[in-house]
Write a protein that holds these residues in place. Sequence first.
Motif, PDB file in Angstrom:
ATOM      1  N   VAL A   5       0.856  -1.180   0.000  1.00 30.00           N
ATOM      2  CA  VAL A   5       0.000   0.000   0.000  1.00 30.00           C
ATOM      3  C   VAL A   5       0.890   1.227   0.000  1.00 30.00           C
ATOM      4  N   SER A   6       0.704   2.063  -0.997  1.00 27.45           N
ATOM      5  CA  SER A   6       1.450   3.314  -1.100  1.00 27.45           C
ATOM      6  C   SER A   6       0.504   4.459  -0.764  1.00 27.45           C
ATOM      7  N   VAL A   7       0.865   5.238   0.266  1.00 29.55           N
ATOM      8  CA  VAL A   7       0.021   6.360   0.676  1.00 29.55           C
ATOM      9  C   VAL A   7       0.843   7.643   0.669  1.00 29.55           C
ATOM     10  N   ALA A   8       0.327   8.655   0.006  1.00 29.24           N
ATOM     11  CA  ALA A   8       0.913   9.989   0.040  1.00 29.24           C
ATOM     12  C   ALA A   8      -0.183  10.954   0.480  1.00 29.24           C
ATOM     13  N   VAL A   9       0.136  11.790   1.445  1.00 28.08           N
ATOM     14  CA  VAL A   9      -0.826  12.794   1.896  1.00 28.08           C
ATOM     15  C   VAL A   9      -0.650  14.028   1.023  1.00 28.08           C
ATOM     16  N   VAL A  10      -1.716  14.443   0.381  1.00 26.27           N
ATOM     17  CA  VAL A  10      -1.688  15.618  -0.483  1.00 26.27           C
ATOM     18  C   VAL A  10      -1.900  16.872   0.356  1.00 26.27           C
ATOM     19  N   TYR A  28      -8.828  14.931   5.214  1.00 25.65           N
ATOM     20  CA  TYR A  28      -7.551  14.781   4.531  1.00 25.65           C
ATOM     21  C   TYR A  28      -7.744  14.453   3.057  1.00 25.65           C
ATOM     22  N   LYS A  29      -6.814  14.925   2.237  1.00 26.28           N
ATOM     23  CA  LYS A  29      -6.743  14.537   0.821  1.00 26.28           C
ATOM     24  C   LYS A  29      -5.503  13.656   0.701  1.00 26.28           C
ATOM     25  N   ILE A  30      -5.678  12.414   0.238  1.00 25.20           N
ATOM     26  CA  ILE A  30      -4.558  11.483   0.132  1.00 25.20           C
ATOM     27  C   ILE A  30      -4.524  10.866  -1.253  1.00 25.20           C
ATOM     28  N   GLU A  31      -3.411  10.252  -1.541  1.00 26.98           N
ATOM     29  CA  GLU A  31      -3.287   9.427  -2.741  1.00 26.98           C
ATOM     30  C   GLU A  31      -2.897   8.046  -2.233  1.00 26.98           C
ATOM     31  N   THR A  38     -10.561  11.737  -0.796  1.00 27.99           N
ATOM     32  CA  THR A  38     -10.797  12.617   0.334  1.00 27.99           C
ATOM     33  C   THR A  38     -11.342  11.740   1.448  1.00 27.99           C
ATOM     34  N   ILE A  39     -10.641  11.738   2.574  1.00 26.61           N
ATOM     35  CA  ILE A  39     -11.066  10.888   3.676  1.00 26.61           C
ATOM     36  C   ILE A  39     -11.277  11.746   4.919  1.00 26.61           C
ATOM     37  N   VAL A  72      -2.668   4.591   6.535  1.00 25.98           N
ATOM     38  CA  VAL A  72      -3.114   5.955   6.267  1.00 25.98           C
ATOM     39  C   VAL A  72      -2.852   6.837   7.491  1.00 25.98           C
ATOM     40  N   GLU A  73      -3.169   6.328   8.661  1.00 29.77           N
ATOM     41  CA  GLU A  73      -2.945   7.080   9.896  1.00 29.77           C
ATOM     42  C   GLU A  73      -1.456   7.407  10.079  1.00 29.77           C
ATOM     43  N   ARG A  74      -0.604   6.447   9.788  1.00 33.03           N
ATOM     44  CA  ARG A  74       0.845   6.652   9.893  1.00 33.03           C
ATOM     45  C   ARG A  74       1.313   7.712   8.887  1.00 33.03           C
ATOM     46  N   ALA A  75       0.809   7.655   7.658  1.00 33.96           N
ATOM     47  CA  ALA A  75       1.186   8.633   6.631  1.00 33.96           C
ATOM     48  C   ALA A  75       0.754  10.039   7.033  1.00 33.96           C
ATOM     49  N   ILE A  76      -0.421  10.166   7.609  1.00 31.05           N
ATOM     50  CA  ILE A  76      -0.905  11.479   8.058  1.00 31.05           C
ATOM     51  C   ILE A  76      -0.008  12.014   9.172  1.00 31.05           C
ATOM     52  N   SER A  77       0.332  11.161  10.110  1.00 33.43           N
ATOM     53  CA  SER A  77       1.205  11.559  11.215  1.00 33.43           C
ATOM     54  C   SER A  77       2.564  12.036  10.694  1.00 33.43           C
ATOM     55  N   GLU A  78       3.149  11.299   9.769  1.00 28.07           N
ATOM     56  CA  GLU A  78       4.442  11.669   9.191  1.00 28.07           C
ATOM     57  C   GLU A  78       4.344  12.980   8.420  1.00 28.07           C
ATOM     58  N   TYR A  79       3.250  13.177   7.697  1.00 26.98           N
ATOM     59  CA  TYR A  79       3.040  14.404   6.933  1.00 26.98           C
ATOM     60  C   TYR A  79       2.988  15.613   7.874  1.00 26.98           C
TER      61      TYR A  79
END
Length: 89
Positions: A5-10, A28-31, A38-39, A72-79
Amino acid sequence: MSNEVSVAVVSVFEHFKSNIDGSINGLYKIEINGNKATIFRNGDSWGVLAYYLGEDAHKCMGYLRADRIEVVERAISEYIKSKGGYAIE
C-alpha cells in the motif's frame, strides 16, 4: 495480488483532538496506490468521500477499508510532523 500500500498525503484540511471526548478527528486529501481520495476521521471511524453518479450526496460516502487505516494514519502523522506540526496521538 500484492498487499503493498502506497500512501501519500496531499493535504490536511483539519486535524484536531476533541476537547469533549479526546477523539482525533480530521479531513484529509490522500493518494493511495495512485488514486486520490478525500477521507475523514471521526474518532475511530474513518470514511471516504466518493462520487456515485446518479445518487444523492448523502449516499456518496463509504468506510475506509480496515486494512488501510493503520497505514493511512501513519502517513498522516508523518506528513504533519514533516510540516513542523505534531501528530496528535
